[in-house]
Design a protein around this motif. Structure first.
Motif, short mmCIF file in Angstrom:
data_model
loop_
_atom_site.label_atom_id
_atom_site.label_comp_id
_atom_site.label_asym_id
_atom_site.label_seq_id
_atom_site.Cartn_x
_atom_site.Cartn_y
_atom_site.Cartn_z
N TYR A 149 101.29 55.56 -2.10
CA TYR A 149 100.99 55.53 -3.52
C TYR A 149 100.32 54.22 -3.93
O TYR A 149 99.47 54.21 -4.83
CB TYR A 149 102.22 55.84 -4.37
N ALA A 150 100.66 53.14 -3.28
CA ALA A 150 99.98 51.87 -3.56
C ALA A 150 98.50 51.99 -3.17
O ALA A 150 97.61 51.54 -3.91
CB ALA A 150 100.64 50.73 -2.81
N GLN A 151 98.26 52.59 -2.00
CA GLN A 151 96.87 52.78 -1.59
C GLN A 151 96.16 53.79 -2.50
O GLN A 151 94.99 53.64 -2.82
CB GLN A 151 96.81 53.23 -0.13
N ARG A 152 96.87 54.79 -2.93
CA ARG A 152 96.29 55.79 -3.85
C ARG A 152 95.94 55.12 -5.18
O ARG A 152 94.88 55.37 -5.75
CB ARG A 152 97.30 56.93 -4.06
N ILE A 153 96.82 54.25 -5.67
CA ILE A 153 96.57 53.52 -6.91
C ILE A 153 95.35 52.62 -6.73
O ILE A 153 94.48 52.54 -7.60
CB ILE A 153 97.81 52.72 -7.35
N ALA A 154 95.28 51.95 -5.58
CA ALA A 154 94.13 51.07 -5.30
C ALA A 154 92.83 51.88 -5.28
O ALA A 154 91.82 51.46 -5.84
CB ALA A 154 94.32 50.34 -3.98
N LEU A 155 92.88 53.06 -4.64
CA LEU A 155 91.70 53.93 -4.59
C LEU A 155 91.30 54.37 -5.99
O LEU A 155 90.12 54.29 -6.37
CB LEU A 155 91.96 55.15 -3.71
N LEU A 156 92.25 54.82 -6.76
CA LEU A 156 91.95 55.29 -8.12
C LEU A 156 91.45 54.14 -8.99
O LEU A 156 90.54 54.31 -9.80
CB LEU A 156 93.17 55.96 -8.74
N THR A 157 92.03 52.96 -8.81
CA THR A 157 91.56 51.79 -9.55
C THR A 157 90.13 51.48 -9.18
O THR A 157 89.29 51.19 -10.05
CB THR A 157 92.47 50.57 -9.26
N GLU A 158 89.82 51.54 -7.90
CA GLU A 158 88.44 51.30 -7.44
C GLU A 158 87.49 52.35 -8.02
O GLU A 158 86.40 52.02 -8.48
CB GLU A 158 88.40 51.32 -5.91
N GLN A 159 87.91 53.61 -8.01
CA GLN A 159 87.06 54.67 -8.55
C GLN A 159 86.86 54.51 -10.06
O GLN A 159 85.76 54.71 -10.56
CB GLN A 159 87.66 56.05 -8.23
N VAL A 160 87.90 54.12 -10.77
CA VAL A 160 87.78 53.89 -12.21
C VAL A 160 86.84 52.72 -12.47
O VAL A 160 85.99 52.77 -13.35
CB VAL A 160 89.17 53.65 -12.85
N SER A 161 87.00 51.67 -11.67
CA SER A 161 86.13 50.51 -11.81
C SER A 161 84.68 50.89 -11.55
O SER A 161 83.78 50.48 -12.28
CB SER A 161 86.58 49.41 -10.85
N TYR A 162 84.45 51.68 -10.52
CA TYR A 162 83.10 52.14 -10.18
C TYR A 162 82.54 52.99 -11.33
O TYR A 162 81.40 52.79 -11.77
CB TYR A 162 83.14 52.95 -8.88
N ALA A 163 83.35 53.92 -11.84
CA ALA A 163 82.91 54.78 -12.94
C ALA A 163 82.64 53.96 -14.20
O ALA A 163 81.68 54.20 -14.93
CB ALA A 163 83.96 55.86 -13.21
N ASP A 164 83.49 52.97 -14.43
CA ASP A 164 83.30 52.09 -15.59
C ASP A 164 81.99 51.31 -15.46
O ASP A 164 81.24 51.17 -16.43
CB ASP A 164 84.48 51.13 -15.72
N GLY A 165 81.71 50.81 -14.27
CA GLY A 165 80.46 50.11 -14.02
C GLY A 165 79.26 51.00 -14.26
O GLY A 165 78.26 50.59 -14.86
#
Length: 170
Positions: free
Chosen positions: A66-82
């Motif tokens: 779940y920590a890795q899943r959170i990191a992945l989702l955070t990265e995807q959100v950051s990418y989408a936000d960018g």
């Protein structure tokens, strides 16, 4: 409980992308953006030997997943936000360009209107000047005809007077 040999040889793989596909119901969906993080969970043979160790290990694996899943989702959100910020900036630039072009067009339309009005005034002025010149030429032609007639009459009278002055010829 797993046997130590089976636990050592058993490796469970969880793919964040596969997990995401399972969540939205679209298998094989192509997700644009950063590549998904693949989480590999391996059960160690020593941890499988005891029940409490196995529970703790399982809990740690779940936390890690779940920590890795959170990191992945955070990265995807950051990418989408960018991407969203980039699209927003592009939209703002395009809106400014449209406004600039609209202003330029209005300015050009106003300039064109003024030029057309000036062309119309110049045509009218040319037509008026042309009519005035035609009237002046007609007046001058009449005057020349009149002066020529008077001049002709003067020559005729002069010739008559010269003839009288010479007297009759015998």
């Amino acid at each position: 409980a797993l046997a130590p040999a089976a636990a050592a040889s058993t490796a469970s793989r969880y793919s964040a992308a596969a997990h995401a596909d399972g969540e939205n119901g679209e298998e094989g969906a192509v997700v644009s953006g950063p590549p998904p993080i693949i989480v590999e969970i391996t059960i160690d043979a020593r941890d499988a030997a005891t029940g409490s160790s196995e529970a703790a290990s399982r809990e740690n694996l779940i936390k890690q997943h779940y920590a890795q899943r959170i990191a992945l989702l955070t990265e995807q959100v950051s990418y989408a936000d960018g991407k969203a910020v980039a699209f927003y900036d592009e939209c703002q630039a395009l809106a400014a360009r449209i406004q600039s072009l609209t202003d330029a067009r209005q300015s050009d339309d106003l300039h064109l209107k003024r030029e057309r009005e000036q062309a119309t005034r110049l045509r009218e002025e040319l037509e008026t000047t042309k009519k005035n010149y035609e009237q002046q030429i007609a007046t001058m032609s009449e005057h020349v005809v009149e002066v020529t007639g008077r001049l002709s009459a003067c020559y005729n009278e002069l010739d008559g007077l010269r003839a009288k002055a010479r007297g009759p010829k015998r």
